[in-house]
Enzyme design. Structure first.
Site: not given
Length: 139
Positions: A23, A26-28
Site C-alpha cells: 500500500a 501503491g499510494d504513490v
C-alpha cells in the site's frame, strides 16, 4: 522504460511483502496516475490540486475499488483482501470512514503489487476502469 530502479519483483516475493508495504508504494503510484490524468485533461493550475484531491482520498479510492473488484483475478483479489485486513498502527483520519479507509488500503496494496511485479499494462487497465464513472461525473 519504467520508473522502476531495478527489474520487476518476482510475484512470489511480492506476495510475501506486508500488505502495508504494498500500500505504501501503491499510494504513490495511484497519486501519480491521478495527477497525470488531471494534467492530461488540460485542467487549469487552480483546478489541478482540487481535482486530484477528489480522487486521492479514502472514499474515492474505496469507490474505485468497488468498480474494479469484479475484474480482479484470484491473486489480485487476495492481495486486495490482505490489504483490506491489514492493521495499520493508526486509526483512519478523522474525516474518513473506517470502512472506506480499509478499502482504500486494499486498492493501494493491489496497485503497489501490480507495480512491483511489472504489470503496468494491467495496472493501467484497472486504473482506467476504476475512473470510468468518476470521469463522466467530473465533465
Amino acid at each position: 522504460m519504467t520508473l522502476r530502479e531495478s527489474a520487476p519483483m518476482e510475484e512470489a516475493r511480492a506476495r510475501m511483502l506486508n500488505p502495508l508495504q504494498l500500500a505504501y508504494i501503491g499510494d504513490v503510484v495511484w497519486e501519480l496516475l491521478v495527477r497525470s490524468r488531471v494534467i492530461y485533461k488540460g485542467r487549469s493550475a487552480r483546478h489541478v490540486h482540487k481535482d486530484a484531491v477528489a480522487c486521492v482520498n479514502a472514499h474515492a479510492q474505496a469507490e474505485a475499488l468497488r468498480r474494479i473488484e469484479c475484474l480482479l483475478t484470484d491473486v489480485e483479489a487476495d492481495v486486495a483482501r490482505r490489504g483490506r485486513n491489514a492493521h495499520a498502527h493508526h486509526a483512519a483520519p478523522k474525516n474518513q470512514d473506517a470502512a472506506d479507509y480499509r478499502a482504500a488500503t486494499a486498492l493501494e496494496a493491489l496497485i503497489g503489487y501490480l507495480y512491483l511485479i511489472g504489470q503496468e499494462e494491467r495496472l493501467l487497465a484497472l486504473f482506467t476502469q476504476s475512473q470510468e464513472e468518476t470521469h463522466h461525473a467530473q465533465e
